[in-house]
Scaffold this motif. Structure first.
Motif, PDB file in Angstrom:
ATOM      1  N   MET A 134     -22.135   1.287   3.507  1.00 16.41           N
ATOM      2  CA  MET A 134     -22.220   0.315   2.404  1.00 16.41           C
ATOM      3  C   MET A 134     -21.533   0.875   1.155  1.00 16.41           C
ATOM      4  O   MET A 134     -21.807   2.002   0.747  1.00 16.41           O
ATOM      5  CB  MET A 134     -23.700   0.045   2.098  1.00 16.41           C
ATOM      6  N   LYS A 135     -20.681   0.070   0.540  1.00 15.69           N
ATOM      7  CA  LYS A 135     -19.967   0.537  -0.646  1.00 15.69           C
ATOM      8  C   LYS A 135     -20.806   0.357  -1.907  1.00 15.69           C
ATOM      9  O   LYS A 135     -21.740  -0.449  -1.939  1.00 15.69           O
ATOM     10  CB  LYS A 135     -18.617  -0.199  -0.760  1.00 15.69           C
ATOM     11  N   ILE A 136     -20.431   1.100  -2.939  1.00 13.22           N
ATOM     12  CA  ILE A 136     -21.253   1.158  -4.150  1.00 13.22           C
ATOM     13  C   ILE A 136     -21.533  -0.211  -4.771  1.00 13.22           C
ATOM     14  O   ILE A 136     -22.658  -0.461  -5.247  1.00 13.22           O
ATOM     15  CB  ILE A 136     -20.641   2.130  -5.191  1.00 13.22           C
ATOM     16  N   ASN A 137     -20.540  -1.084  -4.732  1.00 14.32           N
ATOM     17  CA  ASN A 137     -20.719  -2.404  -5.346  1.00 14.32           C
ATOM     18  C   ASN A 137     -21.732  -3.263  -4.578  1.00 14.32           C
ATOM     19  O   ASN A 137     -22.482  -4.045  -5.175  1.00 14.32           O
ATOM     20  CB  ASN A 137     -19.366  -3.120  -5.443  1.00 14.32           C
ATOM     21  N   GLU A 138     -21.745  -3.084  -3.267  1.00 11.60           N
ATOM     22  CA  GLU A 138     -22.713  -3.810  -2.441  1.00 11.60           C
ATOM     23  C   GLU A 138     -24.128  -3.306  -2.725  1.00 11.60           C
ATOM     24  O   GLU A 138     -25.074  -4.088  -2.849  1.00 11.60           O
ATOM     25  CB  GLU A 138     -22.405  -3.606  -0.954  1.00 11.60           C
ATOM     26  N   VAL A 139     -24.238  -1.985  -2.832  1.00 10.61           N
ATOM     27  CA  VAL A 139     -25.537  -1.380  -3.137  1.00 10.61           C
ATOM     28  C   VAL A 139     -26.016  -1.859  -4.500  1.00 10.61           C
ATOM     29  O   VAL A 139     -27.179  -2.226  -4.678  1.00 10.61           O
ATOM     30  CB  VAL A 139     -25.433   0.162  -3.120  1.00 10.61           C
ATOM     31  N   SER A 140     -25.070  -1.869  -5.433  1.00  9.14           N
ATOM     32  CA  SER A 140     -25.351  -2.333  -6.782  1.00  9.14           C
ATOM     33  C   SER A 140     -25.945  -3.746  -6.777  1.00  9.14           C
ATOM     34  O   SER A 140     -26.935  -4.027  -7.467  1.00  9.14           O
ATOM     35  CB  SER A 140     -24.050  -2.294  -7.590  1.00  9.14           C
ATOM     36  N   LYS A 141     -25.333  -4.624  -5.969  1.00  5.65           N
ATOM     37  CA  LYS A 141     -25.812  -6.006  -5.898  1.00  5.65           C
ATOM     38  C   LYS A 141     -27.145  -6.105  -5.165  1.00  5.65           C
ATOM     39  O   LYS A 141     -28.041  -6.834  -5.577  1.00  5.65           O
ATOM     40  CB  LYS A 141     -24.760  -6.899  -5.221  1.00  5.65           C
ATOM     41  N   LYS A 142     -27.247  -5.348  -4.072  1.00  3.01           N
ATOM     42  CA  LYS A 142     -28.476  -5.353  -3.272  1.00  3.01           C
ATOM     43  C   LYS A 142     -29.703  -4.990  -4.101  1.00  3.01           C
ATOM     44  O   LYS A 142     -30.752  -5.606  -3.986  1.00  3.01           O
ATOM     45  CB  LYS A 142     -28.325  -4.362  -2.108  1.00  3.01           C
ATOM     46  N   PHE A 143     -29.549  -3.968  -4.955  1.00  2.00           N
ATOM     47  CA  PHE A 143     -30.700  -3.483  -5.716  1.00  2.00           C
ATOM     48  C   PHE A 143     -30.713  -3.932  -7.175  1.00  2.00           C
ATOM     49  O   PHE A 143     -31.610  -3.547  -7.937  1.00  2.00           O
ATOM     50  CB  PHE A 143     -30.769  -1.961  -5.645  1.00  2.00           C
ATOM     51  N   ASN A 144     -29.676  -4.686  -7.544  1.00  2.00           N
ATOM     52  CA  ASN A 144     -29.589  -5.139  -8.928  1.00  2.00           C
ATOM     53  C   ASN A 144     -29.619  -3.991  -9.939  1.00  2.00           C
ATOM     54  O   ASN A 144     -30.418  -3.963 -10.879  1.00  2.00           O
ATOM     55  CB  ASN A 144     -30.708  -6.136  -9.226  1.00  2.00           C
ATOM     56  N   VAL A 145     -28.747  -3.026  -9.701  1.00  2.00           N
ATOM     57  CA  VAL A 145     -28.600  -1.880 -10.600  1.00  2.00           C
ATOM     58  C   VAL A 145     -27.089  -1.618 -10.664  1.00  2.00           C
ATOM     59  O   VAL A 145     -26.390  -1.834  -9.677  1.00  2.00           O
ATOM     60  CB  VAL A 145     -29.404  -0.680 -10.045  1.00  2.00           C
ATOM     61  N   THR A 146     -26.548  -1.264 -11.817  1.00  2.00           N
ATOM     62  CA  THR A 146     -25.094  -1.136 -11.911  1.00  2.00           C
ATOM     63  C   THR A 146     -24.543   0.044 -11.110  1.00  2.00           C
ATOM     64  O   THR A 146     -25.244   1.030 -10.876  1.00  2.00           O
ATOM     65  CB  THR A 146     -24.621  -0.981 -13.381  1.00  2.00           C
ATOM     66  N   SER A 147     -23.278  -0.067 -10.713  1.00  2.00           N
ATOM     67  CA  SER A 147     -22.589   1.013 -10.014  1.00  2.00           C
ATOM     68  C   SER A 147     -22.568   2.262 -10.892  1.00  2.00           C
ATOM     69  O   SER A 147     -22.676   3.391 -10.398  1.00  2.00           O
ATOM     70  CB  SER A 147     -21.149   0.617  -9.701  1.00  2.00           C
ATOM     71  N   ASP A 148     -22.424   2.041 -12.180  1.00  2.00           N
ATOM     72  CA  ASP A 148     -22.406   3.162 -13.128  1.00  2.00           C
ATOM     73  C   ASP A 148     -23.706   3.940 -13.070  1.00  2.00           C
ATOM     74  O   ASP A 148     -23.707   5.168 -13.100  1.00  2.00           O
ATOM     75  CB  ASP A 148     -22.172   2.633 -14.546  1.00  2.00           C
ATOM     76  N   THR A 149     -24.804   3.211 -12.978  1.00  2.00           N
ATOM     77  CA  THR A 149     -26.105   3.873 -12.892  1.00  2.00           C
ATOM     78  C   THR A 149     -26.234   4.647 -11.575  1.00  2.00           C
ATOM     79  O   THR A 149     -26.727   5.775 -11.557  1.00  2.00           O
ATOM     80  CB  THR A 149     -27.238   2.840 -13.038  1.00  2.00           C
ATOM     81  N   LEU A 150     -25.768   4.055 -10.495  1.00  2.00           N
ATOM     82  CA  LEU A 150     -25.812   4.734  -9.195  1.00  2.00           C
ATOM     83  C   LEU A 150     -25.003   6.030  -9.238  1.00  2.00           C
ATOM     84  O   LEU A 150     -25.456   7.075  -8.755  1.00  2.00           O
ATOM     85  CB  LEU A 150     -25.275   3.818  -8.095  1.00  2.00           C
ATOM     86  N   ARG A 151     -23.810   5.967  -9.829  1.00  2.00           N
ATOM     87  CA  ARG A 151     -22.965   7.159  -9.969  1.00  2.00           C
ATOM     88  C   ARG A 151     -23.632   8.179 -10.878  1.00  2.00           C
ATOM     89  O   ARG A 151     -23.626   9.377 -10.600  1.00  2.00           O
ATOM     90  CB  ARG A 151     -21.585   6.761 -10.511  1.00  2.00           C
ATOM     91  N   TYR A 152     -24.235   7.671 -11.966  1.00  2.00           N
ATOM     92  CA  TYR A 152     -24.935   8.554 -12.903  1.00  2.00           C
ATOM     93  C   TYR A 152     -26.084   9.296 -12.214  1.00  2.00           C
ATOM     94  O   TYR A 152     -26.211  10.517 -12.329  1.00  2.00           O
ATOM     95  CB  TYR A 152     -25.454   7.735 -14.085  1.00  2.00           C
ATOM     96  N   TRP A 153     -26.912   8.573 -11.482  1.00  2.00           N
ATOM     97  CA  TRP A 153     -28.038   9.191 -10.780  1.00  2.00           C
ATOM     98  C   TRP A 153     -27.564  10.267  -9.805  1.00  2.00           C
ATOM     99  O   TRP A 153     -28.163  11.334  -9.706  1.00  2.00           O
ATOM    100  CB  TRP A 153     -28.841   8.125 -10.014  1.00  2.00           C
ATOM    101  N   GLU A 154     -26.483   9.960  -9.130  1.00  2.00           N
ATOM    102  CA  GLU A 154     -25.966  10.939  -8.174  1.00  2.00           C
ATOM    103  C   GLU A 154     -25.423  12.165  -8.897  1.00  2.00           C
ATOM    104  O   GLU A 154     -25.681  13.306  -8.504  1.00  2.00           O
ATOM    105  CB  GLU A 154     -24.862  10.306  -7.313  1.00  2.00           C
ATOM    106  N   ARG A 155     -24.695  11.918  -9.980  1.00  2.00           N
ATOM    107  CA  ARG A 155     -24.085  13.012 -10.739  1.00  2.00           C
ATOM    108  C   ARG A 155     -25.128  13.989 -11.272  1.00  2.00           C
ATOM    109  O   ARG A 155     -24.955  15.202 -11.181  1.00  2.00           O
ATOM    110  CB  ARG A 155     -23.257  12.436 -11.894  1.00  2.00           C
TER     111      ARG A 155
END
Lengths: 127, 127
Positions: B1-22
């Motif tokens: 699953m790509k980041i944008n799909e995850v972003s939509k699935k959980f209603n959280v921005t891609s930026d936040t997902l990248r931030y959490w990982e970073r």
DNA sequence: GCTTGCCTTAAAGTTCACTTCAAGGTTTAT
DNA sequence: ATAAACCTTGAAGTGAACTTTAAGGCAAGC
């Protein structure tokens, strides 16, 4: 009542009390002859109200809006009611969301025991 | 699953997902041949866990600590349980405090009607 | 009378949790 | 084949809510 007493009474720093007053999250507190803040009954009620709102998760900005309406007098009573109801609604939502997350986490913790028997790779599903 | 799909699935921005990982609030997500993040089942579970914790009011720092323990393997299971329980305890307290504040405010609003009959000076006690 | 502690203001600094920017590489649709 | 729509990283920027600093005034005890 001097600022340090208020600070101790409500368990909030003097800096925060000064900050709230400065930005208008509570009305201006009158000063004594030395220029020191002297909190009367009404001021204490406002402090108590601010703490309550903040604890409920309401932003400082909303407090500022509320106080701004209050300063405009009696004719803003309905606007203040509306604002308060709007805030209560969103507090209620946050509360429900938080409760749901808590329940989910609580469940995970209560069922965490299984992980010991499990191996690292399967741990993620229960985190 | 790509980041944008995850972003939509959980209603959280891609930026936040990248931030959490970073910052290490979720474990590193593996990349495809193009260097794009590819979230698998386990990654999604971690994202879901992070969202749940954040919604419950747990700080990103605690998530980082938790993931750090997780990365150290099986021998940290007890430490992770302890950390989770500690967090649940403080979430529970925040929840109770918030509920109490909500109730207090709700009471005020439900009894606000009196203010109309009252005059400006007495308004503060009920805010 | 002077030291210790509390008070004042204005302005600058901090922390947290993102968010945006800059400078690119990849993929998909036309 | 080329534009539009994705993705990458590292670094800088943002907004909210304080918190600290600087420079000083007042006040209570010895």
């Amino acid at each position: 009542m001097k600022i340090n007493e208020v600070s101790k009474k409500f368990n909030v720093t003097s800096d925060t009390l000064r900050y709230w007053e400065r930005v208008g999250a509570i009305p201006r507190v009158s000063r004594d002859q030395a220029g020191y803040r002297n909190y009367d009954e009404e001021d204490l009620n406002w402090v108590s109200f601010a703490i309550c709102m903040r604890d409920a998760g309401v932003s400082v900005e909303y407090l500022i809006d509320y106080i701004s309406l209050f300063k405009q007098g009696k004719q803003t009573v309905q606007a203040r009611k509306d604002l308060l109801n709007e805030q209560l609604e969103s507090v209620s939502e946050r509360l429900a969301k938080m409760q749901a997350s808590y329940d989910k986490l609580k469940y995970k913790v209560d069922h965490y025991e299984h992980i010991d028997k499990d191996y690292q790779g399967k741990m993620a599903s229960i985190n």
